[in-house]
Design an enzyme around this catalytic site. Structure first.
Site, PDB file in Angstrom:
ATOM      1  N   ARG A  18       0.837  -1.198   0.000  1.00  0.00           N
ATOM      2  CA  ARG A  18       0.000   0.000   0.000  1.00  0.00           C
ATOM      3  C   ARG A  18       0.880   1.260   0.000  1.00  0.00           C
ATOM      4  O   ARG A  18       2.061   1.208   0.322  1.00  0.00           O
ATOM      5  CB  ARG A  18      -0.909   0.018   1.233  1.00  0.00           C
ATOM      6  CG  ARG A  18      -2.048  -0.963   1.204  1.00  0.00           C
ATOM      7  CD  ARG A  18      -2.797  -1.018   2.527  1.00  0.00           C
ATOM      8  NE  ARG A  18      -2.020  -1.682   3.573  1.00  0.00           N
ATOM      9  CZ  ARG A  18      -2.434  -1.854   4.819  1.00  0.00           C
ATOM     10  NH1 ARG A  18      -3.613  -1.383   5.195  1.00  0.00           N
ATOM     11  NH2 ARG A  18      -1.671  -2.479   5.707  1.00  0.00           N
ATOM     12  N   LYS A  78       1.766   1.828   7.470  1.00  0.00           N
ATOM     13  CA  LYS A  78       2.092   0.962   8.610  1.00  0.00           C
ATOM     14  C   LYS A  78       3.073   1.639   9.557  1.00  0.00           C
ATOM     15  O   LYS A  78       3.711   2.630   9.227  1.00  0.00           O
ATOM     16  CB  LYS A  78       2.649  -0.377   8.136  1.00  0.00           C
ATOM     17  CG  LYS A  78       1.622  -1.245   7.419  1.00  0.00           C
ATOM     18  CD  LYS A  78       0.393  -1.525   8.288  1.00  0.00           C
ATOM     19  CE  LYS A  78       0.711  -2.401   9.482  1.00  0.00           C
ATOM     20  NZ  LYS A  78      -0.482  -2.616  10.349  1.00  0.00           N
ATOM     21  N   TYR A  97      -0.775   4.234  10.998  1.00  0.00           N
ATOM     22  CA  TYR A  97      -1.176   3.218  11.973  1.00  0.00           C
ATOM     23  C   TYR A  97       0.037   2.898  12.839  1.00  0.00           C
ATOM     24  O   TYR A  97       1.138   2.674  12.319  1.00  0.00           O
ATOM     25  CB  TYR A  97      -1.644   1.941  11.267  1.00  0.00           C
ATOM     26  CG  TYR A  97      -2.968   2.069  10.559  1.00  0.00           C
ATOM     27  CD1 TYR A  97      -4.144   2.277  11.272  1.00  0.00           C
ATOM     28  CD2 TYR A  97      -3.058   1.961   9.172  1.00  0.00           C
ATOM     29  CE1 TYR A  97      -5.368   2.398  10.629  1.00  0.00           C
ATOM     30  CE2 TYR A  97      -4.269   2.076   8.521  1.00  0.00           C
ATOM     31  CZ  TYR A  97      -5.432   2.286   9.257  1.00  0.00           C
ATOM     32  OH  TYR A  97      -6.637   2.404   8.611  1.00  0.00           O
ATOM     33  N   HIS A  99      -0.363   1.034  16.424  1.00  0.00           N
ATOM     34  CA  HIS A  99      -0.613  -0.187  17.216  1.00  0.00           C
ATOM     35  C   HIS A  99       0.468  -0.377  18.286  1.00  0.00           C
ATOM     36  O   HIS A  99       1.083  -1.436  18.403  1.00  0.00           O
ATOM     37  CB  HIS A  99      -0.680  -1.413  16.298  1.00  0.00           C
ATOM     38  CG  HIS A  99      -1.757  -1.324  15.257  1.00  0.00           C
ATOM     39  ND1 HIS A  99      -3.101  -1.365  15.561  1.00  0.00           N
ATOM     40  CD2 HIS A  99      -1.684  -1.191  13.902  1.00  0.00           C
ATOM     41  CE1 HIS A  99      -3.811  -1.262  14.452  1.00  0.00           C
ATOM     42  NE2 HIS A  99      -2.989  -1.149  13.432  1.00  0.00           N
ATOM     43  N   GLU A 121      -5.473   4.735  14.284  1.00  0.00           N
ATOM     44  CA  GLU A 121      -6.435   3.824  14.926  1.00  0.00           C
ATOM     45  C   GLU A 121      -7.047   4.347  16.219  1.00  0.00           C
ATOM     46  O   GLU A 121      -7.966   3.710  16.762  1.00  0.00           O
ATOM     47  CB  GLU A 121      -5.800   2.453  15.183  1.00  0.00           C
ATOM     48  CG  GLU A 121      -4.760   2.400  16.287  1.00  0.00           C
ATOM     49  CD  GLU A 121      -3.342   2.707  15.824  1.00  0.00           C
ATOM     50  OE1 GLU A 121      -2.413   2.479  16.605  1.00  0.00           O
ATOM     51  OE2 GLU A 121      -3.188   3.185  14.668  1.00  0.00           O
ATOM     52  N   SER A 137     -10.351  -2.054   8.604  1.00  0.00           N
ATOM     53  CA  SER A 137     -11.040  -3.111   9.344  1.00  0.00           C
ATOM     54  C   SER A 137     -12.081  -3.782   8.465  1.00  0.00           C
ATOM     55  O   SER A 137     -12.268  -5.010   8.517  1.00  0.00           O
ATOM     56  CB  SER A 137     -11.710  -2.536  10.591  1.00  0.00           C
ATOM     57  OG  SER A 137     -10.758  -2.081  11.520  1.00  0.00           O
ATOM     58  N   SER A 223     -21.941 -13.077  24.395  1.00  0.00           N
ATOM     59  CA  SER A 223     -20.718 -13.831  24.701  1.00  0.00           C
ATOM     60  C   SER A 223     -20.500 -14.031  26.197  1.00  0.00           C
ATOM     61  O   SER A 223     -20.546 -13.099  26.992  1.00  0.00           O
ATOM     62  CB  SER A 223     -19.507 -13.109  24.109  1.00  0.00           C
ATOM     63  OG  SER A 223     -18.343 -13.875  24.295  1.00  0.00           O
ATOM     64  N   VAL A 270      -7.675 -11.642  13.320  1.00  0.00           N
ATOM     65  CA  VAL A 270      -7.563 -10.310  12.730  1.00  0.00           C
ATOM     66  C   VAL A 270      -7.061  -9.303  13.761  1.00  0.00           C
ATOM     67  O   VAL A 270      -6.554  -8.238  13.408  1.00  0.00           O
ATOM     68  CB  VAL A 270      -8.915  -9.859  12.139  1.00  0.00           C
ATOM     69  CG1 VAL A 270      -8.759  -8.563  11.344  1.00  0.00           C
ATOM     70  CG2 VAL A 270      -9.496 -10.936  11.221  1.00  0.00           C
ATOM     71  N   ALA A 271      -7.167  -9.646  15.037  1.00  0.00           N
ATOM     72  CA  ALA A 271      -6.721  -8.749  16.108  1.00  0.00           C
ATOM     73  C   ALA A 271      -5.218  -8.804  16.338  1.00  0.00           C
ATOM     74  O   ALA A 271      -4.721  -8.195  17.291  1.00  0.00           O
ATOM     75  CB  ALA A 271      -7.459  -9.099  17.408  1.00  0.00           C
ATOM     76  N   ASP A 273      -2.738  -7.375  15.046  1.00  0.00           N
ATOM     77  CA  ASP A 273      -2.073  -6.061  15.110  1.00  0.00           C
ATOM     78  C   ASP A 273      -2.023  -5.523  16.536  1.00  0.00           C
ATOM     79  O   ASP A 273      -1.110  -4.780  16.888  1.00  0.00           O
ATOM     80  CB  ASP A 273      -2.805  -5.040  14.227  1.00  0.00           C
ATOM     81  CG  ASP A 273      -2.152  -4.883  12.864  1.00  0.00           C
ATOM     82  OD1 ASP A 273      -0.984  -5.261  12.729  1.00  0.00           O
ATOM     83  OD2 ASP A 273      -2.818  -4.393  11.938  1.00  0.00           O
ATOM     84  N   ALA A 302      -0.360  -9.687   9.876  1.00  0.00           N
ATOM     85  CA  ALA A 302      -0.549  -8.434  10.612  1.00  0.00           C
ATOM     86  C   ALA A 302      -0.945  -7.257   9.727  1.00  0.00           C
ATOM     87  O   ALA A 302      -1.276  -6.190  10.246  1.00  0.00           O
ATOM     88  CB  ALA A 302       0.725  -8.102  11.388  1.00  0.00           C
ATOM     89  N   ASN A 303      -0.886  -7.420   8.426  1.00  0.00           N
ATOM     90  CA  ASN A 303      -1.313  -6.336   7.528  1.00  0.00           C
ATOM     91  C   ASN A 303      -2.146  -6.922   6.391  1.00  0.00           C
ATOM     92  O   ASN A 303      -1.800  -6.829   5.221  1.00  0.00           O
ATOM     93  CB  ASN A 303      -0.116  -5.552   6.982  1.00  0.00           C
ATOM     94  CG  ASN A 303       0.860  -6.418   6.194  1.00  0.00           C
ATOM     95  OD1 ASN A 303       1.035  -7.608   6.468  1.00  0.00           O
ATOM     96  ND2 ASN A 303       1.514  -5.835   5.199  1.00  0.00           N
ATOM     97  N   MET A 304      -3.255  -7.518   6.749  1.00  0.00           N
ATOM     98  CA  MET A 304      -4.093  -8.223   5.775  1.00  0.00           C
ATOM     99  C   MET A 304      -4.470  -7.364   4.561  1.00  0.00           C
ATOM    100  O   MET A 304      -4.383  -7.832   3.422  1.00  0.00           O
ATOM    101  CB  MET A 304      -5.344  -8.774   6.463  1.00  0.00           C
ATOM    102  CG  MET A 304      -5.063  -9.934   7.385  1.00  0.00           C
ATOM    103  SD  MET A 304      -6.538 -10.519   8.260  1.00  0.00           S
ATOM    104  CE  MET A 304      -7.507 -11.159   6.897  1.00  0.00           C
TER     105      MET A 304
END
Length: 378
Positions: A18, A78, A97, A99, A121, A137, A223, A270-271, A273, A302-304
């Site tokens: 990207r 990133k 981003y 994280h 984020e 996301s 949940s 997916v979490a 990151d 980590a970077n789908m």
């Protein structure tokens, strides 16, 4: 007119294609009076060449060192890698981003740089949502089902289950943990593929929305530990989609649960990151996306969205461009102080931690963002 110089370096995280801003966005920025410096080849992975950026008014330079030397506002996709952290100075503002909750080393490096670091984020809006996290996301949520379906193929170590099923054969069972932006997008694709879908969340309103949207075809569960264990152990594909803004993800699936899951079942965390919501998970790359523990396939890239850089770049640019223009036009301090939602994105400034969740997880002192900004050179 502003004379802010905005820098766009080539992303160097493994398999990251990207770029932070498209040529179209650069054209809007330059027409607005700011200068843009782009590292040669920065957009090629997403299908944008140097010529397009030059036509948009950007200056092309050869190296990341050139970008950082000539620019004050660095806009990335990133988190900065170690070599990039070394290029940051107190005069720089980094907008990307980050994280940080899952990365103590990067946190220390950015504090040492004394630069101003704004994380996509943790920027909020008036509804308390995370507008700059939402587009990626959404893509990651959609890709999680695509990736999971592939991992379920026998050649990938999966059970050999087709999520859509077939006449006379049951569809695959998809369990989605958390139904925010990632989870809701995962549900949409899973339902579209014909899978049996179960959603667990602790927000009853979200469960009500899912139930109504899919006319009861998606099983919704408030949940709790017992139901979570039960559903994960029956799943063919488990999607980890939980998020605590700015903080590390809670470990909802522990090692014991993984050891009891069906052989050949798949987890897409997916979490990852933010540290991952599965105890056995660790970050992977697009080049080597999976690993197997207790016969369970783990996909933890980590970077789908980096796998679909054209779509992801356009989506990201559309979202961050107004914020970049605000930073360029008003200056960093003024832009943040005048907008409390934007101020929530300030994670590090003048060597201080300005994000409570990051300070807590790394046992560091928290400093009020306004106070930290008063110490910075921006």
């Amino acid at each position: 007119m502003s004379s802010t110089v905005i820098g766009i370096p080539t992303e160097i995280k493994t398999d990251e294609r990207r770029v932070s801003l498209t040529p179209m966005a650069v054209g809007e920025i330059t027409n607005n009076g700011s200068q843009v410096v782009v590292q040669s080849g920065a957009g090629e992975g997403a299908g944008f060449d140097n010529n397009q950026y030059e036509k948009a008014g950007a200056k092309i330079v050869e190296t990341a060192e050139d970008v950082f030397k000539e620019s004050k506002l660095i806009v990335k996709v990133k988190e900065p890698q170690e070599n990039e952290c070394k290029l940051l100075t107190p005069e720089h503002t980094l907008f990307t981003y980050l994280h940080l909750a899952a990365d103590k080393k990067q946190t220390d490096d950015l504090m040492s740089s004394n630069s101003t670091c704004i994380a996509f984020e943790t920027v909020t809006d008036d509804q308390g949502s995370l507008p700059l996290l939402t587009p990626m996301s959404a893509i990651a949520g959609r890709m999680s089902i695509q990736a999971g379906a592939h991992c379920l193929e026998a050649r990938q170590g999966g059970t050999g289950v087709l999520l859509a099923g077939a006449p006379g054969a049951e569809p695959g069972r998809v369990v989605v943990l958390g139904c925010g932006v990632v989870g809701s997008n995962a549900v949409e694709i899973a339902v579209g593929m014909g899978a049996e879908v179960i959603v667990l969340d602790r927000n009853q309103k979200i469960l009500d929305v899912i139930d109504e949207k899919y006319s009861g075809k998606v099983k919704t569960i408030f949940s709790n530990e017992s139901d979570l264990v039960s559903e994960v152990l029956k799943a063919d594909l488990t999607i980890g989609a939980v998020l605590l803004p700015g903080a590390k993800a809670p470990k909802l699936v522990n090692k014991e649960m993984v050891s009891e899951m069906k052989p050949g079942s798949v987890i897409v965390d997916v979490a990852i990151d933010q540290g991952g919501c599965v105890e056995t998970a660790h970050p992977t790359t697009h080049s080597d996306p999976t690993f197997v523990i207790d016969e369970v396939v783990h996909y933890c890239v980590a970077n789908m969205p980096g796998a679909v850089p054209r779509t992801a770049t356009i989506s990201l640019t559309n979202t961050i461009l107004p914020y970049v223009l605000t930073l360029a036009n008003e200056g960093v301090k003024e832009a943040l102080i005048s907008n409390s939602n934007f101020m929530n994105g300030l994670n590090i400034c003048a060597g201080k931690i300005c994000e409570p969740a990051v300070a807590e997880v790394h046992n560091l002192d928290y400093v009020d963002p306004t106070e930290a900004l008063s110490l910075s050179l921006n």
